[in-house]
Scaffold this motif. Structure first.
Motif, PDB file in Angstrom:
ATOM      1  N   THR A  66       0.843  -1.196   0.000  1.00 41.88           N
ATOM      2  CA  THR A  66       0.000   0.000   0.000  1.00 41.88           C
ATOM      3  C   THR A  66       0.877   1.245   0.000  1.00 41.88           C
ATOM      4  O   THR A  66       1.890   1.292   0.709  1.00 41.88           O
ATOM      5  N   GLU A  67       0.486   2.231  -0.787  1.00 38.14           N
ATOM      6  CA  GLU A  67       1.193   3.505  -0.764  1.00 38.14           C
ATOM      7  C   GLU A  67       0.645   4.352   0.380  1.00 38.14           C
ATOM      8  O   GLU A  67      -0.553   4.591   0.482  1.00 38.14           O
ATOM      9  N   ILE A  68       1.523   4.815   1.250  1.00 40.83           N
ATOM     10  CA  ILE A  68       1.107   5.573   2.422  1.00 40.83           C
ATOM     11  C   ILE A  68       0.626   6.963   2.000  1.00 40.83           C
ATOM     12  O   ILE A  68       1.280   7.654   1.220  1.00 40.83           O
ATOM     13  N   SER A  69      -0.506   7.361   2.523  1.00 36.63           N
ATOM     14  CA  SER A  69      -1.104   8.655   2.193  1.00 36.63           C
ATOM     15  C   SER A  69      -1.318   9.465   3.471  1.00 36.63           C
ATOM     16  O   SER A  69      -1.113   8.978   4.593  1.00 36.63           O
ATOM     17  N   GLY A  70      -1.756  10.685   3.292  1.00 34.14           N
ATOM     18  CA  GLY A  70      -2.079  11.534   4.428  1.00 34.14           C
ATOM     19  C   GLY A  70      -3.174  10.947   5.291  1.00 34.14           C
ATOM     20  O   GLY A  70      -3.217  11.172   6.503  1.00 34.14           O
ATOM     21  N   GLU A  71      -4.087  10.175   4.676  1.00 34.54           N
ATOM     22  CA  GLU A  71      -5.176   9.567   5.439  1.00 34.54           C
ATOM     23  C   GLU A  71      -4.654   8.534   6.425  1.00 34.54           C
ATOM     24  O   GLU A  71      -5.172   8.415   7.540  1.00 34.54           O
ATOM     25  N   HIS A  72      -3.641   7.763   6.009  1.00 39.84           N
ATOM     26  CA  HIS A  72      -3.064   6.778   6.929  1.00 39.84           C
ATOM     27  C   HIS A  72      -2.401   7.475   8.120  1.00 39.84           C
ATOM     28  O   HIS A  72      -2.536   7.034   9.269  1.00 39.84           O
ATOM     29  N   ILE A  73      -1.682   8.560   7.845  1.00 43.36           N
ATOM     30  CA  ILE A  73      -1.030   9.301   8.925  1.00 43.36           C
ATOM     31  C   ILE A  73      -2.066   9.882   9.867  1.00 43.36           C
ATOM     32  O   ILE A  73      -1.934   9.830  11.094  1.00 43.36           O
ATOM     33  N   GLU A  74      -3.126  10.436   9.294  1.00 45.09           N
ATOM     34  CA  GLU A  74      -4.171  11.023  10.124  1.00 45.09           C
ATOM     35  C   GLU A  74      -4.860   9.974  10.987  1.00 45.09           C
ATOM     36  O   GLU A  74      -5.171  10.223  12.160  1.00 45.09           O
ATOM     37  N   GLU A  75      -5.084   8.795  10.419  1.00 38.75           N
ATOM     38  CA  GLU A  75      -5.706   7.718  11.186  1.00 38.75           C
ATOM     39  C   GLU A  75      -4.837   7.327  12.373  1.00 38.75           C
ATOM     40  O   GLU A  75      -5.334   7.114  13.490  1.00 38.75           O
ATOM     41  N   LEU A  76      -3.529   7.240  12.144  1.00 46.01           N
ATOM     42  CA  LEU A  76      -2.608   6.926  13.238  1.00 46.01           C
ATOM     43  C   LEU A  76      -2.677   7.971  14.348  1.00 46.01           C
ATOM     44  O   LEU A  76      -2.806   7.634  15.532  1.00 46.01           O
ATOM     45  N   LEU A  77      -2.585   9.252  13.969  1.00 46.47           N
ATOM     46  CA  LEU A  77      -2.580  10.311  14.973  1.00 46.47           C
ATOM     47  C   LEU A  77      -3.923  10.403  15.690  1.00 46.47           C
ATOM     48  O   LEU A  77      -3.970  10.702  16.888  1.00 46.47           O
ATOM     49  N   GLU A  78      -5.004  10.144  14.971  1.00 44.76           N
ATOM     50  CA  GLU A  78      -6.316  10.176  15.618  1.00 44.76           C
ATOM     51  C   GLU A  78      -6.471   9.018  16.602  1.00 44.76           C
ATOM     52  O   GLU A  78      -7.094   9.166  17.650  1.00 44.76           O
TER      53      GLU A  78
ATOM     54  N   TYR B 238       1.594  15.048  17.990  1.00 45.50           N
ATOM     55  CA  TYR B 238       2.575  15.352  16.949  1.00 45.50           C
ATOM     56  C   TYR B 238       3.503  14.161  16.751  1.00 45.50           C
ATOM     57  O   TYR B 238       3.896  13.485  17.702  1.00 45.50           O
ATOM     58  N   PRO B 239       3.850  13.857  15.521  1.00 44.89           N
ATOM     59  CA  PRO B 239       4.738  12.722  15.266  1.00 44.89           C
ATOM     60  C   PRO B 239       6.182  13.061  15.577  1.00 44.89           C
ATOM     61  O   PRO B 239       6.689  14.113  15.174  1.00 44.89           O
ATOM     62  N   VAL B 240       6.836  12.180  16.301  1.00 39.79           N
ATOM     63  CA  VAL B 240       8.278  12.295  16.509  1.00 39.79           C
ATOM     64  C   VAL B 240       9.003  11.629  15.351  1.00 39.79           C
ATOM     65  O   VAL B 240       9.956  12.167  14.784  1.00 39.79           O
ATOM     66  N   SER B 241       8.512  10.440  14.954  1.00 40.15           N
ATOM     67  CA  SER B 241       9.047   9.742  13.781  1.00 40.15           C
ATOM     68  C   SER B 241       8.070   8.641  13.388  1.00 40.15           C
ATOM     69  O   SER B 241       7.201   8.244  14.172  1.00 40.15           O
TER      70      SER B 241
ATOM     71  N   GLU C  33       0.149  20.114   5.412  1.00 40.64           N
ATOM     72  CA  GLU C  33       1.009  19.453   4.434  1.00 40.64           C
ATOM     73  C   GLU C  33       1.202  17.980   4.783  1.00 40.64           C
ATOM     74  O   GLU C  33       1.186  17.114   3.903  1.00 40.64           O
ATOM     75  N   LEU C  34       1.360  17.684   6.059  1.00 42.07           N
ATOM     76  CA  LEU C  34       1.558  16.301   6.485  1.00 42.07           C
ATOM     77  C   LEU C  34       0.339  15.448   6.168  1.00 42.07           C
ATOM     78  O   LEU C  34       0.456  14.293   5.760  1.00 42.07           O
ATOM     79  N   LEU C  35      -0.846  16.021   6.335  1.00 38.91           N
ATOM     80  CA  LEU C  35      -2.085  15.267   6.148  1.00 38.91           C
ATOM     81  C   LEU C  35      -2.711  15.497   4.778  1.00 38.91           C
ATOM     82  O   LEU C  35      -3.845  15.087   4.534  1.00 38.91           O
ATOM     83  N   ASP C  36      -1.983  16.174   3.881  1.00 40.96           N
ATOM     84  CA  ASP C  36      -2.455  16.404   2.506  1.00 40.96           C
ATOM     85  C   ASP C  36      -3.713  17.258   2.437  1.00 40.96           C
ATOM     86  O   ASP C  36      -4.544  17.089   1.551  1.00 40.96           O
ATOM     87  N   TYR C  37      -3.868  18.202   3.367  1.00 36.79           N
ATOM     88  CA  TYR C  37      -5.052  19.055   3.344  1.00 36.79           C
ATOM     89  C   TYR C  37      -4.936  20.176   2.307  1.00 36.79           C
ATOM     90  O   TYR C  37      -5.935  20.734   1.891  1.00 36.79           O
TER      91      TYR C  37
ATOM     92  N   GLY D 285     -13.179  16.549  18.626  1.00 33.30           N
ATOM     93  CA  GLY D 285     -13.454  16.584  17.196  1.00 33.30           C
ATOM     94  C   GLY D 285     -12.635  17.565  16.412  1.00 33.30           C
ATOM     95  O   GLY D 285     -12.682  17.566  15.180  1.00 33.30           O
ATOM     96  N   LEU D 286     -11.858  18.405  17.073  1.00 37.45           N
ATOM     97  CA  LEU D 286     -11.114  19.433  16.330  1.00 37.45           C
ATOM     98  C   LEU D 286     -10.104  18.822  15.380  1.00 37.45           C
ATOM     99  O   LEU D 286      -9.917  19.300  14.268  1.00 37.45           O
ATOM    100  N   PHE D 287      -9.436  17.757  15.824  1.00 39.65           N
ATOM    101  CA  PHE D 287      -8.322  17.227  15.047  1.00 39.65           C
ATOM    102  C   PHE D 287      -8.764  16.722  13.687  1.00 39.65           C
ATOM    103  O   PHE D 287      -8.099  16.935  12.684  1.00 39.65           O
ATOM    104  N   ASN D 288      -9.936  16.008  13.626  1.00 43.21           N
ATOM    105  CA  ASN D 288     -10.347  15.412  12.355  1.00 43.21           C
ATOM    106  C   ASN D 288     -11.482  16.164  11.694  1.00 43.21           C
ATOM    107  O   ASN D 288     -12.068  15.689  10.734  1.00 43.21           O
ATOM    108  N   LYS D 289     -11.801  17.377  12.199  1.00 40.58           N
ATOM    109  CA  LYS D 289     -12.928  18.121  11.632  1.00 40.58           C
ATOM    110  C   LYS D 289     -12.707  18.441  10.160  1.00 40.58           C
ATOM    111  O   LYS D 289     -13.589  18.293   9.319  1.00 40.58           O
ATOM    112  N   ARG D 290     -11.486  18.880   9.821  1.00 32.48           N
ATOM    113  CA  ARG D 290     -11.239  19.272   8.436  1.00 32.48           C
ATOM    114  C   ARG D 290     -11.264  18.073   7.495  1.00 32.48           C
ATOM    115  O   ARG D 290     -11.639  18.188   6.335  1.00 32.48           O
TER     116      ARG D 290
END
Length: 502
Positions: free
Chosen positions: A99-111, A128-131, A375-379, A411-416
């Motif tokens: 699978t190609e990693i996208s902003g959605e995968h990163i957002e799912e992890l952080l959420e 916030y991601p450290v790594s 930019e990290l989440l491709d917004y 809900g603020l984090f995933n509202k957008r």
């Protein structure tokens, strides 16, 4: 292309500040600011709701005039006081499917990290991601577009704050007629005042404000520790009032215009008259007299910072100390810090036109944080709505039926993200309607129809005009549909248009 504006709201102890900006290369281009002094906030907390609300309204008006931008959505920064930081891991499994990693995968992890760290009296402000670690092999800062088969792991920092303080802050902002897009802690914001070398080697940012001296330690590219001490600029003024038996206003003015933080460099030749509260006769003082008081307060604040970071295992600061905040405007602050530490010291002043004051550091850093996460989440990718699967409408429908979070901040984090998906569905629906209309429409002969292939774009300006027409067409279509929706959905649609285009 429609401009994508960012607005940061900094509700500080001495004033409310607003900065309007846009992404510019690797930084922020400030296009307007506003500032209103108020007594409605103390030590990062709302102590007079009406005063704070009115100050926000006045500041927004000033920023609107200065920038020419209609402001209804903001990023809000919160102080470090009453916040905590801890670190955790979260894993996203892919079951062997490449699978190609996208902003959605990163957002799912952080959420997922955010959801797992909710407590009864605290609220997660920032995750916030450290790594990131791809398949347990590659440790990277941004894994987007990399291929993963087994797992994507995030090492993340979690910043929590007192829930009551947050609720009152957000309530005050909303009472001023604004929508909060996200909340960022100053602890995380300060990374944007550091150079790459400083943030890698290990550096301490010290923000000396009116009521609080905040500090944050960064090392190996990320935030490690942050705290604050309740000793800052107001304490200097109050000590000057006691020492010279004068009014608060005169003491504050003397501090700003004649004050010096390093006694050895202060001058005996700079003299001023201070009125006396119990006498008609004024008192003549020198800059050196003022420095005798000012140095003591700032040194006490700095020593409290040094003791605090040492108590938390930070014994070397190879990247140096970076001083900012409104009180760092006092002459001699850099020299005083340099006299206390062996590492390099610099005072950070924003270099953006119209905001070249250290008191704007926090607001501008908040803008930088908003851009970084977008930019990290491709917004902020202009064509991100073309990459969604066709069945995304079903996902949005089910998500709208889920139980709403019990409080505003969850809900603020995933509202957008939800709003972007809502816009995707509407765009897809419009495309389908257009295709149906085209099937029933008898087109004129080919030579009578306009050909975009024959038209050349001579410059970036022509391209932007073309994009503006396309955006205006979409906006018009959205406004026609909004009359059938409720006011809440209409508000969301305005927000979507701002988030989709950079």
């Amino acid at each position: 292309m429609k401009e994508h504006y960012y607005v940061a709201l900094d509700i500080g102890s001495s004033s409310v500040k607003v900065v309007v900006g846009e992404k510019f290369h690797n930084g922020v281009n400030v296009i307007g600011t506003g500032q209103t002094f108020t007594d409605g906030v103390s030590k990062g907390m709302i102590n007079d709701f009406d005063q704070a609300k009115n100050a926000i309204i006045d500041t927004i008006k000033k920023a609107k005039i200065a920038s020419g931008v209609d402001i209804d959505e903001v990023f809000v920064k919160i102080p470090i006081a009453d916040t905590k930081i801890h670190f955790t891991d979260e894993i996203l499994r892919f079951s062997g499917q490449a699978t190609e990693i996208s902003g959605e995968h990163i957002e799912e992890l952080l959420e997922n990290v955010r959801s797992a760290n909710i407590h009864s009296n605290e609220e997660v402000v920032s995750v916030y991601p450290v790594s990131f670690i791809v398949d347990g092999l590659h440790e990277v800062n941004d894994p987007k577009e990399m291929i993963v088969e087994d797992s994507l792991t995030v090492k993340a920092g979690v910043i929590t704050a007192n829930r009551t303080l947050l609720i009152n802050l957000i309530k005050c902002v909303e009472a001023a007629g604004l929508t909060v897009l996200d909340v960022y802690s100053d602890a995380l914001n300060y990374q944007h005042v550091l150079t790459d070398a400083e943030i890698e080697l290990g550096a301490v940012v010290i923000d000396i404000g009116m009521d609080l001296t905040q500090f944050a330690y960064f090392e190996r590219g990320s935030l490690k520790y942050a705290n604050s001490v309740a000793l800052a600029g107001r304490d200097i003024t109050l000590d000057l009032v006691d020492e010279f038996n004068t009014t608060y206003e005169e003491a504050d003015k003397a501090k700003e215009q004649y004050g010096h933080a390093f006694f050895d460099h202060a001058s005996d030749d700079e003299k001023l008259m201070l009125s006396q509260t119990d006498s008609d006769q004024g008192l003549q003082v020198t800059s050196k007299d003022l420095a005798d008081v000012i140095e003591l307060v700032i040194e006490d604040a700095l020593m409290s910072v040094f003791e605090n970071i040492a108590a938390n295992g930070i014994n070397t600061v190879q990247g140096g100390f970076i001083i900012t905040g409104g009180t760092s405007n006092i002459r001699g602050v850099k020299e005083l810090v340099q006299d206390l530490v062996a590492e390099k010291v610099r005072v950070h002043i924003p270099n953006q036109m119209g905001a070249r004051k250290p008191e704007f550091t926090s607001a501008i850093s908040t803008l930088s944080n908003g851009i970084m996460f977008d930019e990290l989440l491709d917004y902020v990718t202009i064509d991100n709505y073309d990459d969604y699967p066709e069945d995304s409408g079903e996902h949005v429908e089910s998500s709208n039926q889920q139980e709403q979070p019990t409080n505003f901040f969850t809900g603020l984090f995933n509202k957008r993200k939800e709003e972007n998906e809502l816009q995707v569905n509407r765009d897809d629906s419009e495309v389908e309607e257009d295709e149906l209309d085209q099937e029933d429409y008898n087109y004129p002969e080919e030579e009578d129809s306009p050909s975009y292939e024959d038209e050349s774009v001579d410059s970036d300006e022509d391209y932007e005009d073309y994009e503006d027409d396309e955006i205006e067409s979409r906006v018009g279509s959205e406004e026609a549909k909004e009359t059938k929706d409720d006011s809440s959905l209409g508000s969301k649609m305005k927000k979507v248009l701002k988030n989709l285009f950079e």
